[in-house]
Design a protein around this motif. Structure first.
Motif, PDB file in Angstrom:
ATOM      1  N   PRO A   1      30.647  -7.197 -12.806  1.00 27.30           N
ATOM      2  CA  PRO A   1      29.899  -6.208 -13.543  1.00 27.30           C
ATOM      3  C   PRO A   1      30.158  -5.991 -14.747  1.00 27.30           C
ATOM      4  CG  PRO A   1      31.745  -5.218 -12.098  1.00 27.30           C
ATOM      5  CD  PRO A   1      31.279  -6.628 -11.847  1.00 27.30           C
ATOM      6  N   TYR A   2      29.118  -5.418 -15.688  1.00 25.77           N
ATOM      7  CA  TYR A   2      29.361  -5.240 -17.145  1.00 25.77           C
ATOM      8  C   TYR A   2      29.626  -3.675 -17.507  1.00 25.77           C
ATOM      9  CZ  TYR A   2      26.527  -9.581 -17.065  1.00 25.77           C
ATOM     10  OH  TYR A   2      25.870 -10.778 -17.117  1.00 25.77           O
ATOM     11  N   VAL A   3      30.656  -3.594 -18.123  1.00 29.48           N
ATOM     12  CA  VAL A   3      31.214  -2.255 -18.726  1.00 29.48           C
ATOM     13  C   VAL A   3      30.257  -1.984 -19.986  1.00 29.48           C
ATOM     14  CG1 VAL A   3      32.880  -3.038 -20.376  1.00 29.48           C
ATOM     15  CG2 VAL A   3      32.686  -0.674 -19.095  1.00 29.48           C
ATOM     16  N   ASP A   4      29.628  -0.744 -19.964  1.00 33.70           N
ATOM     17  CA  ASP A   4      29.076  -0.336 -21.179  1.00 33.70           C
ATOM     18  C   ASP A   4      29.801  -0.258 -22.322  1.00 33.70           C
ATOM     19  OD1 ASP A   4      27.430   1.389 -22.864  1.00 33.70           O
ATOM     20  OD2 ASP A   4      26.241   2.166 -21.159  1.00 33.70           O
ATOM     21  N   ALA A   5      29.567  -1.139 -23.419  1.00 36.25           N
ATOM     22  CA  ALA A   5      30.382  -1.084 -24.388  1.00 36.25           C
ATOM     23  C   ALA A   5      30.591   0.417 -25.064  1.00 36.25           C
ATOM     24  CB  ALA A   5      30.098  -1.969 -25.577  1.00 36.25           C
ATOM     25  N   MET A   6      29.365   1.271 -25.004  1.00 37.75           N
ATOM     26  CA  MET A   6      29.472   2.529 -25.538  1.00 37.75           C
ATOM     27  C   MET A   6      30.587   3.473 -24.953  1.00 37.75           C
ATOM     28  SD  MET A   6      27.788   4.700 -27.662  1.00 37.75           S
ATOM     29  CE  MET A   6      26.072   3.842 -27.922  1.00 37.75           C
ATOM     30  N   SER A   7      30.845   3.219 -23.732  1.00 37.47           N
ATOM     31  CA  SER A   7      31.885   4.036 -22.994  1.00 37.47           C
ATOM     32  C   SER A   7      32.915   4.070 -23.437  1.00 37.47           C
ATOM     33  CB  SER A   7      31.727   3.850 -21.490  1.00 37.47           C
ATOM     34  OG  SER A   7      31.942   2.642 -21.074  1.00 37.47           O
ATOM     35  N   LEU A   8      33.396   2.845 -24.071  1.00 42.08           N
ATOM     36  CA  LEU A   8      34.775   2.673 -24.675  1.00 42.08           C
ATOM     37  C   LEU A   8      35.047   2.802 -26.009  1.00 42.08           C
ATOM     38  CD1 LEU A   8      35.537  -0.840 -22.860  1.00 42.08           C
ATOM     39  CD2 LEU A   8      36.588   1.269 -22.464  1.00 42.08           C
TER      40      LEU A   8
ATOM     41  N   GLN B   1      43.523   7.041 -27.879  1.00 44.07           N
ATOM     42  CA  GLN B   1      44.520   6.764 -26.998  1.00 44.07           C
ATOM     43  C   GLN B   1      43.673   6.477 -25.390  1.00 44.07           C
ATOM     44  OE1 GLN B   1      46.679   5.313 -29.162  1.00 44.07           O
ATOM     45  NE2 GLN B   1      47.915   5.656 -27.105  1.00 44.07           N
ATOM     46  N   ILE B   2      42.762   7.375 -25.158  1.00 43.90           N
ATOM     47  CA  ILE B   2      42.035   7.224 -24.140  1.00 43.90           C
ATOM     48  C   ILE B   2      41.238   5.756 -23.709  1.00 43.90           C
ATOM     49  CG2 ILE B   2      40.338   8.498 -22.336  1.00 43.90           C
ATOM     50  CD1 ILE B   2      41.440  10.981 -23.588  1.00 43.90           C
ATOM     51  N   ALA B   3      40.554   5.500 -24.736  1.00 48.86           N
ATOM     52  CA  ALA B   3      39.842   4.418 -24.816  1.00 48.86           C
ATOM     53  C   ALA B   3      40.754   3.044 -24.552  1.00 48.86           C
ATOM     54  CB  ALA B   3      39.098   4.211 -25.950  1.00 48.86           C
ATOM     55  N   LEU B   4      41.845   2.959 -25.336  1.00 49.54           N
ATOM     56  CA  LEU B   4      42.629   1.952 -25.053  1.00 49.54           C
ATOM     57  C   LEU B   4      43.217   1.886 -23.550  1.00 49.54           C
ATOM     58  CD1 LEU B   4      44.548   2.275 -28.517  1.00 49.54           C
ATOM     59  CD2 LEU B   4      43.093   0.285 -27.710  1.00 49.54           C
ATOM     60  N   ALA B   5      43.648   3.071 -23.112  1.00 51.16           N
ATOM     61  CA  ALA B   5      44.095   3.087 -21.829  1.00 51.16           C
ATOM     62  C   ALA B   5      43.122   2.613 -20.717  1.00 51.16           C
ATOM     63  CB  ALA B   5      44.341   4.629 -21.285  1.00 51.16           C
ATOM     64  N   GLU B   6      41.843   3.051 -20.800  1.00 52.61           N
ATOM     65  CA  GLU B   6      40.561   2.706 -20.039  1.00 52.61           C
ATOM     66  C   GLU B   6      40.512   0.845 -20.356  1.00 52.61           C
ATOM     67  OE1 GLU B   6      37.146   4.897 -20.906  1.00 52.61           O
ATOM     68  OE2 GLU B   6      37.762   6.732 -19.664  1.00 52.61           O
ATOM     69  N   GLU B   7      40.561   0.600 -21.354  1.00 50.03           N
ATOM     70  CA  GLU B   7      40.557  -0.797 -21.607  1.00 50.03           C
ATOM     71  C   GLU B   7      41.624  -1.803 -20.863  1.00 50.03           C
ATOM     72  OE1 GLU B   7      40.118  -2.341 -25.657  1.00 50.03           O
ATOM     73  OE2 GLU B   7      38.560  -0.949 -25.957  1.00 50.03           O
ATOM     74  N   GLU B   8      42.732  -1.186 -20.843  1.00 50.25           N
ATOM     75  CA  GLU B   8      43.986  -1.779 -20.105  1.00 50.25           C
ATOM     76  C   GLU B   8      43.559  -1.632 -18.726  1.00 50.25           C
ATOM     77  OE1 GLU B   8      46.944  -3.764 -19.194  1.00 50.25           O
ATOM     78  OE2 GLU B   8      46.251  -3.707 -21.040  1.00 50.25           O
ATOM     79  N   ILE B   9      43.141  -0.698 -18.103  1.00 49.95           N
ATOM     80  CA  ILE B   9      42.880  -0.618 -16.637  1.00 49.95           C
ATOM     81  C   ILE B   9      41.766  -1.726 -16.279  1.00 49.95           C
ATOM     82  CG2 ILE B   9      41.737   0.905 -14.640  1.00 49.95           C
ATOM     83  CD1 ILE B   9      43.104   3.360 -16.622  1.00 49.95           C
ATOM     84  N   LEU B  10      40.660  -1.680 -17.189  1.00 50.19           N
ATOM     85  CA  LEU B  10      39.523  -2.684 -16.789  1.00 50.19           C
ATOM     86  C   LEU B  10      40.228  -4.099 -16.714  1.00 50.19           C
ATOM     87  CD1 LEU B  10      36.649  -1.144 -18.799  1.00 50.19           C
ATOM     88  CD2 LEU B  10      37.351  -0.969 -16.365  1.00 50.19           C
ATOM     89  N   ARG B  11      41.000  -4.211 -17.775  1.00 53.91           N
ATOM     90  CA  ARG B  11      41.670  -5.791 -17.838  1.00 53.91           C
ATOM     91  C   ARG B  11      42.375  -6.212 -16.873  1.00 53.91           C
ATOM     92  NH1 ARG B  11      42.275  -4.815 -23.661  1.00 53.91           N
ATOM     93  NH2 ARG B  11      44.215  -3.827 -23.330  1.00 53.91           N
ATOM     94  N   SER B  12      43.104  -5.193 -16.214  1.00 55.47           N
ATOM     95  CA  SER B  12      44.138  -5.392 -15.060  1.00 55.47           C
ATOM     96  C   SER B  12      43.384  -5.208 -13.695  1.00 55.47           C
ATOM     97  CB  SER B  12      45.277  -4.326 -15.196  1.00 55.47           C
ATOM     98  OG  SER B  12      44.792  -3.164 -15.124  1.00 55.47           O
ATOM     99  N   ALA B  13      42.303  -4.647 -13.799  1.00 56.65           N
ATOM    100  CA  ALA B  13      41.627  -4.494 -12.217  1.00 56.65           C
ATOM    101  C   ALA B  13      41.138  -6.097 -11.959  1.00 56.65           C
ATOM    102  CB  ALA B  13      40.738  -3.350 -12.254  1.00 56.65           C
TER     103      ALA B  13
END
Length: 230
Positions: free
Chosen positions: A55-62, A71-83
């Motif tokens: 699946p593709y993440v909507d870049a707008m959401s980050l 900080q929230i955006a960076l935390a979400e990016e890290e979750i997506l990288r680790s999932a």
């Protein structure tokens, strides 16, 4: 520990009324918030997409402005990288409802492109509803309900449902460009559409169907799921 099926869009764009392809996918928060809550409670997540595509993440959401801060955006990016589940989805056609304790559909505009007319998804939703097991859907995810029509009738008719509203679509500047609006189409299914204030968390529980209005509703929707899973 329970296994939860995350049914996610495989689309990377949403076709607008004029034929323009609007870049999209799934909305980050609608994956990261439930994923964190469920895996944090020792449940297992399995991702399924049409064709088994990653699946593709909507870049707008980050973007920090959309995520609620840098900080929230960076935390979400890290979750997506680790999932790792995101990088090894199963084919939606091969998903067996009996293997899972619950089913969850995140949104983003992607479901408006593919899940809205995906027959495999429609069959899974119909089976999940009749099973009595928790079925949770958020934001644009309820677009998938449109694929449950059979001869003009949906098993979701009469259920109380929420989802991304016309007002919210208008606020992001896409209502006037869309081929159709989610709120309007859900009403044609015969559901009882209900809504809260735009951008505020709002969830609805009707029997085993759990729906959330917008990205901010993903976390409280996950908490509702945890109540029945735990």
């Amino acid at each position: 520990m329970a296994k939860i099926l995350f049914v996610m869009t495989g689309a990377s764009f949403w076709t607008l009324e004029d034929g323009t392809r609007h870049p999209t996918g799934y909305w980050a928060e609608e994956f990261t918030a439930p994923y964190t809550a469920l895996t944090g409670a020792d449940h297992e997540v399995v991702v399924a997409t049409p064709g088994g595509v990653v699946p593709y993440v909507d870049a707008m959401s980050l973007r920090p402005s959309m995520a609620g801060g840098e900080q929230i955006a960076l935390a979400e990016e890290e979750i997506l990288r680790s999932a790792e589940e995101l990088r090894r989805p199963i084919e939606l056609a091969n998903a067996r409802l009996e293997d899972y304790a619950a089913v969850y559909y995140p949104g983003g505009h992607g479901p408006m492109e593919d899940l809205c007319n995906d027959a495999d998804s429609g069959r899974l939703l119909t089976a999940a509803l009749s099973s009595g097991q928790p079925l949770a859907i958020v934001c644009h995810g309820p677009a998938a309900l449109l694929a449950t029509r059979w001869r003009g009738v949906s098993p979701f008719a009469g259920y109380q449902v929420t989802g991304f509203t016309n007002d919210e679509e208008d606020a992001v500047g896409l209502a006037a460009k869309a081929r159709w609006l989610l709120e309007d189409e859900l009403v044609t299914l015969g559901v009882r559409f209900t809504r809260g204030e735009i951008w505020k968390p709002y969830t609805v529980v009707d029997r085993n169907l759990y729906t959330g209005q917008n990205p901010a509703s993903a976390e409280p929707l996950a908490q509702e799921l945890l109540k029945v899973l735990n």
